[in-house]
Design an enzyme around this catalytic site. Structure first.
Site, short mmCIF file in Angstrom:
data_model
loop_
_atom_site.label_atom_id
_atom_site.label_comp_id
_atom_site.label_asym_id
_atom_site.label_seq_id
_atom_site.Cartn_x
_atom_site.Cartn_y
_atom_site.Cartn_z
N GLY A 51 75.41 70.09 41.15
CA GLY A 51 76.24 70.35 42.33
C GLY A 51 75.59 70.15 43.68
O GLY A 51 76.27 69.85 44.66
N GLU A 105 71.05 75.08 46.46
CA GLU A 105 72.22 75.22 45.59
C GLU A 105 73.49 74.77 46.31
O GLU A 105 73.56 74.81 47.54
CB GLU A 105 72.40 76.70 45.21
N ASP A 106 74.48 74.39 45.53
CA ASP A 106 75.78 74.10 46.12
C ASP A 106 76.53 75.40 46.46
O ASP A 106 77.08 75.56 47.52
CB ASP A 106 76.63 73.22 45.19
N ASP A 109 77.44 82.10 43.31
CA ASP A 109 78.66 82.73 42.81
C ASP A 109 78.31 84.06 42.14
O ASP A 109 78.08 85.05 42.82
CB ASP A 109 79.33 81.74 41.86
N LYS A 137 79.80 82.89 47.65
CA LYS A 137 81.04 83.58 47.24
C LYS A 137 80.65 85.01 46.84
O LYS A 137 80.55 85.33 45.66
CB LYS A 137 81.61 82.86 46.01
N PHE A 158 88.23 78.81 43.57
CA PHE A 158 87.43 77.74 42.96
C PHE A 158 87.51 76.50 43.85
O PHE A 158 88.59 75.98 44.11
CB PHE A 158 87.90 77.43 41.54
N ARG A 171 83.50 65.57 42.47
CA ARG A 171 82.21 65.69 43.18
C ARG A 171 82.15 64.75 44.38
O ARG A 171 81.44 65.00 45.34
CB ARG A 171 81.05 65.33 42.25
P1 IMP Z 1 76.36 81.35 39.47
O1 IMP Z 1 75.24 81.22 38.48
O2 IMP Z 1 77.54 82.08 38.90
O3 IMP Z 1 75.94 81.87 40.81
O4 IMP Z 1 76.97 79.93 39.66
C1 IMP Z 1 76.27 78.92 40.15
C2 IMP Z 1 76.89 77.59 39.77
O5 IMP Z 1 78.24 77.70 39.30
C3 IMP Z 1 76.98 76.73 40.98
O6 IMP Z 1 75.77 76.06 41.18
C4 IMP Z 1 78.11 75.79 40.64
O7 IMP Z 1 77.62 74.70 39.92
C5 IMP Z 1 79.03 76.61 39.77
N1 IMP Z 1 80.17 77.14 40.56
C6 IMP Z 1 80.38 78.41 40.94
N2 IMP Z 1 81.51 78.54 41.66
C7 IMP Z 1 82.01 77.28 41.76
C8 IMP Z 1 83.17 76.74 42.41
O8 IMP Z 1 83.97 77.41 43.09
N3 IMP Z 1 83.34 75.40 42.28
C9 IMP Z 1 82.49 74.60 41.58
N4 IMP Z 1 81.40 75.07 40.96
C10 IMP Z 1 81.16 76.39 41.05
MG MG Z 2 75.24 74.21 40.78
#
Ligand code: IMP
Ligand code: MG
Length: 188
Positions: A51, A105-106, A109, A137, A158, A171
């Protein structure tokens, strides 16, 4: 035709246009420059794939500092849900001892991915570890983790585009937009 007017039919609304993303990147690059300007050890930007690839490529070009780039891939997602168990899919190519690491990071979450990396990477002896995320987020956070550089805080929706995907699609959209729930509602 300007890209911003070519909105995908699957996108409910645009959250950040190309112009706004550009401004965000410039602001973050200035913050990073200010903080790392006087560092003597190398700065290594670690793009968390996939991402972050668009954000990282813009960020390095806005950053007027010597830096290196490497990538990691950590799998913890299925569709729109975090599976909660991160696994390294692609690791760094070189040792990171003595380097200043900036994880890029993108989106932050649940925090699973970054708290996992924050746990394992110190064992490799970097000089420091900081986190830079385009989007944050916080409503969905389950881990106690925060980013040092945040492009924008967003509500619990999302989002896709500018590197972020749903099921490997979207993407390449040049903006960040909220995906229509109808795209994924009946698939999970
Ligand atoms: P985490 O481990 O839950 O913090 O999520 C991290 C990864 O989940 C990010 O690097 C994204 O690749 C993916 N992700 C989380 N939320 C979204 C979203 O709203 N859209 C697309 N990818 C997401
Ligand atoms: Mg990611």
């Amino acid at each position: 035709m300007k890209n911003e007017s070519c909105i995908s039919a699957d996108v409910e609304r645009v959250l950040f246009s190309e112009t706004q993303l550009h401004e965000i990147v410039e602001r973050i690059a200035a913050e990073i420059e200010r903080d790392y300007r006087d560092c003597t050890q190398p700065l290594l930007l670690v793009g968390i794939l996939k991402g972050s690839f668009v954000f990282l490529s813009d960020l390095v070009r806005a950053l007027h500092l010597p830096c290196r780039v490497d990538f990691m891939s950590v799998k913890s997602y299925n569709g729109t849900q975090s599976s909660g168990k991160p696994v390294i899919r692609l690791d760094l190519k070189e040792p990171i001892e003595g380097m200043h690491l900036l994880l890029v990071e993108d989106i932050l979450d649940s925090g699973n991915t970054l708290s996992f990396l924050r746990e394992i990477l110190p064992q490799r002896g970097p000089a420091s570890i900081k986190i830079c995320t385009l989007l944050d987020k916080p409503d969905r956070r389950t881990r106690d983790i925060h980013a040092d550089y945040v492009g924008a805080v967003i509500p619990d929706a999302f989002v896709v585009g500018y590197g972020l995907d749903y099921d490997e699609k979207y993407r390449n959209l040049p903006y960040v937009g909220v995906l229509k729930p109808s795209v994924y509602e009946h698939k999970e």
